[in-house]
Design an enzyme around this catalytic site. Structure first.
Site, PDB file in Angstrom:
ATOM      1  CG  ASP A 190       4.103   0.805  -1.403  1.00  0.00           C
ATOM      2  OD1 ASP A 190       4.802   0.465  -2.382  1.00  0.00           O
ATOM      3  OD2 ASP A 190       3.208   1.654  -1.487  1.00  0.00           O
ATOM      4  CG  HIS A 213       4.038  -3.484  -3.470  1.00  0.00           C
ATOM      5  ND1 HIS A 213       3.464  -2.248  -3.676  1.00  0.00           N
ATOM      6  CD2 HIS A 213       3.084  -4.245  -2.903  1.00  0.00           C
ATOM      7  CE1 HIS A 213       2.211  -2.264  -3.229  1.00  0.00           C
ATOM      8  NE2 HIS A 213       1.963  -3.476  -2.755  1.00  0.00           N
TER       9      HIS A 213
END
Length: 428
Positions: A190, A213
């Site tokens: 993430d 991310h």
């Protein structure tokens, strides 16, 4: 499996009672349940030490040797937890292993499961997390919650499999002020770093980002102020500069600088949006809504000295029809991508100092309800503007000399010399 939590906790408590000290986890493998830090204590994970979470059980914490729940089914305490403490450290060159795989698989079945963070800090002052490695957290690896002040995070190595194998495995999340993050190597499933509500005076420097991310702000962005991300590299992250929020999650988001960055194979080098988790299908698909205290208001953003190669999209800047993203300066940035940059509902987007966008397909810049200067929309090449850089900010130059061949300069004292240089560096 032997749970070493009681022994380690006893040592932490004893150090605190004695006025402070070091709790040393020596080389070796130590299974462990949740721990609670105390003030004036340094928990050292020695070289060769592995502090490993007890494994996920069945969701109710009753399986022998499994990670205990909090007394509520599918709810689990954070692994190393600190609340309203002063002078705490977690240091060393050893490893904290979250054994996340079974947790991630359980989350796929039940998204309401309350998974532990490896290191969770709330309302603490004078905090340092230094040198250690963390891997495969059930959820976030390091969380700096609200109310913290003076936090240093340095030289961490944080790893977890990329999405979709691992879920919500952010590297470092911040919700507080006066935080320095430096020299970390982070690859996760993430956000590599996410700066959320109340993140104020946060710096991220000399970090290396792999899977993940990006170095993000949001998605909760109520009062985000004075953020600096500098001298970092990104390799194959899904985004580099990722600023994300939505109606009801925003507030004031301002004075944000990303500088001196290199990106290779990053899908979206620049991503600044007031929609989360999904963008509208088109800029005309959403209607104007009332501006409230939680309406996102991205402003005063500088992106400087950035090189991005092998990108899929040069970037997306997408504000709200009722509240544009404003005052974005893209300074000496060079992006090569398959498709160009999109700017919807952006006011005052300035490209300067030789910024280029090279798109192999289509226009370099596509806009809707936006104002911009300094770049050719079709080619992505620079367009000369009035003054890009001045030594003294009190010097003014107007209008753009390209407009009619004449311009005027004023300064608060005698002008000794004037040099006018074209965008390609030749003296006019």
């Amino acid at each position: 499996l032997v749970n070493n939590a009681a022994a380690i906790q006893q040592a932490i408590n004893a150090c605190n009672t004695a006025g402070g000290g070091h709790v040393i986890v020596p080389a070796g493998l130590f299974m462990c349940g949740p721990l609670t830090m105390k003030s004036n204590v340094d928990l050292q994970i020695s070289s060769g030490a592995i502090l490993r979470l007890l494994p996920y059980g069945t969701g109710n914490g009753t399986v022998a040797g499994s990670y205990p729940n909090t007394g509520t089914t599918d709810a689990y305490a954070d692994f190393i937890y600190a609340k309203k403490l002063t002078n705490i450290e977690i240091t060393g060159s050893g490893l904290i292993d979250g054994q996340g795989n079974d947790w991630w698989r359980a989350f796929e079945v039940n998204a309401a499961i309350g998974r532990p963070t490896l290191i969770a800090i709330e309302g603490c002052t004078n905090v340092a997390v230094l040198g250690i490695s963390l891997q495969n957290s059930p959820c976030t690896h390091v969380g700096i919650g609200k109310g913290c002040d003076n936090v240093t995070i340095k030289s961490l190595t944080i790893t977890a499999p990329p999405s979709p194998t691992s879920h919500n495995t952010d590297g470092v999340d911040t919700w507080s002020k006066n935080i320095e993050i430096s020299n970390c190597n982070i690859s996760t499933g993430d956000d590599n770093i996410a700066m959320d509500d109340q993140s104020d005076n946060v710096s991220v420097k000399h970090c290396t980002f792999g899977d993940g991310h990006g170095c993000s702000i949001g998605s909760y962005t109520e009062y985000i102020n004075n953020i600096l991300v500098d001298s970092c590299s990104f390799t194959k992250t899904s985004a580099g500069i990722r600023l994300k929020t939505a109606r009801g999650r925003g507030g004031v988001e301002q004075y944000i600088t990303y500088s001196n960055l290199t990106m290779s194979g990053v899908t979206n080098p620049i991503w600044i949006t007031s929609y989360y988790p999904k963008l509208p299908t088109s800029p005309t698909a959403d209607t104007v809504q009332a501006v409230t205290s939680t309406t996102p208001s991205w402003q005063h953003i500088t992106i400087k000295n950035v090189t991005a190669t092998g990108a899929s999209n040069a970037g997306i800047l997408w504000g709200l029809p009722e509240k544009a993203i404003s005052d974005v300066v893209v300074d000496n940035v060079n992006i090569s991508a398959t498709t160009g940059m999109t700017a919807n509902f952006v006011s005052g987007l300035t490209f300067k100092n030789g910024t280029t966008i090279t798109a192999s397909n289509g226009a370099a810049l596509t806009t809707h309800s936006s104002t911009f200067s300094g770049i050719n929309e079709a080619t992505g090449e620079p367009v000369a503007s009035a003054v890009d850089e001045v030594t003294n900010s009190s010097v003014k130059c107007y209008p753009n000399p390209i407009t009619n061949g004449n311009f005027y300069i004023s300064a608060p004292s005698e002008i000794e010399n004037i040099s006018v240089v074209s965008i390609n560096g030749s003296t006019i």
